[in-house]
Design a protein around this motif. Structure first.
Motif, PDB file in Angstrom:
ATOM      1  N   MET A 126     -18.265  -7.272  49.017  1.00  0.00           N
ATOM      2  CA  MET A 126     -17.637  -8.714  49.721  1.00  0.00           C
ATOM      3  C   MET A 126     -16.114  -7.435  50.377  1.00  0.00           C
ATOM      4  SD  MET A 126     -17.162 -12.279  51.250  1.00  0.00           S
ATOM      5  CE  MET A 126     -16.301 -12.329  50.101  1.00  0.00           C
ATOM      6  N   PRO A 127     -15.581  -6.662  51.414  1.00  0.00           N
ATOM      7  CA  PRO A 127     -14.818  -6.264  51.496  1.00  0.00           C
ATOM      8  C   PRO A 127     -13.417  -7.166  52.033  1.00  0.00           C
ATOM      9  CG  PRO A 127     -15.825  -5.519  53.666  1.00  0.00           C
ATOM     10  CD  PRO A 127     -16.532  -6.809  52.723  1.00  0.00           C
ATOM     11  N   ILE A 128     -12.057  -6.878  51.442  1.00  0.00           N
ATOM     12  CA  ILE A 128     -10.860  -7.985  51.346  1.00  0.00           C
ATOM     13  C   ILE A 128      -9.948  -7.546  52.372  1.00  0.00           C
ATOM     14  CG2 ILE A 128      -8.876  -8.999  50.328  1.00  0.00           C
ATOM     15  CD1 ILE A 128     -11.582  -9.370  47.812  1.00  0.00           C
ATOM     16  N   THR A 129      -9.035  -7.883  52.942  1.00  0.00           N
ATOM     17  CA  THR A 129      -7.870  -7.521  53.909  1.00  0.00           C
ATOM     18  C   THR A 129      -7.010  -8.925  53.250  1.00  0.00           C
ATOM     19  OG1 THR A 129      -7.292  -6.697  55.920  1.00  0.00           O
ATOM     20  CG2 THR A 129      -8.538  -9.072  55.741  1.00  0.00           C
ATOM     21  N   ILE A 145      -9.457  -4.155  59.642  1.00  0.00           N
ATOM     22  CA  ILE A 145     -10.489  -4.444  59.631  1.00  0.00           C
ATOM     23  C   ILE A 145     -10.904  -3.562  58.980  1.00  0.00           C
ATOM     24  CG2 ILE A 145     -12.889  -4.855  60.663  1.00  0.00           C
ATOM     25  CD1 ILE A 145     -11.359  -5.559  63.874  1.00  0.00           C
ATOM     26  N   PRO A 146     -11.971  -3.852  57.567  1.00  0.00           N
ATOM     27  CA  PRO A 146     -12.463  -2.929  56.550  1.00  0.00           C
ATOM     28  C   PRO A 146     -13.149  -2.013  57.239  1.00  0.00           C
ATOM     29  CG  PRO A 146     -12.494  -5.007  55.742  1.00  0.00           C
ATOM     30  CD  PRO A 146     -11.723  -5.822  57.047  1.00  0.00           C
ATOM     31  N   ALA A 147     -12.908  -0.571  57.259  1.00  0.00           N
ATOM     32  CA  ALA A 147     -14.005   0.159  57.756  1.00  0.00           C
ATOM     33  C   ALA A 147     -15.349   0.340  57.511  1.00  0.00           C
ATOM     34  CB  ALA A 147     -13.227   2.008  57.051  1.00  0.00           C
ATOM     35  N   GLU A 148     -15.626  -0.248  56.090  1.00  0.00           N
ATOM     36  CA  GLU A 148     -17.459  -0.394  56.453  1.00  0.00           C
ATOM     37  C   GLU A 148     -18.090  -1.389  57.974  1.00  0.00           C
ATOM     38  OE1 GLU A 148     -18.483  -3.342  52.798  1.00  0.00           O
ATOM     39  OE2 GLU A 148     -16.992  -1.702  52.431  1.00  0.00           O
ATOM     40  N   ILE A 152     -16.652  -0.855  66.118  1.00  0.00           N
ATOM     41  CA  ILE A 152     -15.350  -0.912  66.600  1.00  0.00           C
ATOM     42  C   ILE A 152     -14.546   0.783  67.135  1.00  0.00           C
ATOM     43  CG2 ILE A 152     -13.594  -2.155  66.131  1.00  0.00           C
ATOM     44  CD1 ILE A 152     -15.420  -4.608  65.030  1.00  0.00           C
ATOM     45  N   LYS A 153     -14.194   0.548  67.648  1.00  0.00           N
ATOM     46  CA  LYS A 153     -13.240   1.444  67.892  1.00  0.00           C
ATOM     47  C   LYS A 153     -11.678   1.397  67.800  1.00  0.00           C
ATOM     48  CE  LYS A 153     -16.721   4.528  69.651  1.00  0.00           C
ATOM     49  NZ  LYS A 153     -18.145   3.854  68.789  1.00  0.00           N
TER      50      LYS A 153
END
Length: 75
Positions: free
Chosen positions: A1-4, A14-17, A24-25
């Motif tokens: 799970m990504p963390i920010t 927002i994490p790249a993955e 999202i752009k």
């Protein structure tokens, strides 16, 4: 799970993955809601207005279009 991380200006990245998975752009508008104690971020479904090229607009017309766009975003 990504963390920010929350920055000192209370911004998050927002994490790249996640961005890639959702498509999202940069410059896209997102809605942020609180649901059952969780932050939910949703893509804004409204299309942003664009101005046609080669159309001469007065400064007043440009301001009017900007104001209309801002009002739409607040709805």
């Amino acid at each position: 799970m990504p963390i920010t991380k929350v920055t000192r200006n209370y911004q998050i990245t927002i994490p790249a993955e996640i961005r890639k998975a959702l498509g999202i752009k940069e410059g896209e508008l997102l809605e942020v809601e609180l649901e059952n104690g969780k932050i939910v971020i949703k893509r804004l479904k409204k299309e942003r207005k664009t101005l046609k090229l080669n159309k001469k607009l007065s400064p007043e017309e440009i301001e009017k279009v900007i104001e209309e766009g801002m009002e739409e975003c607040m709805q």
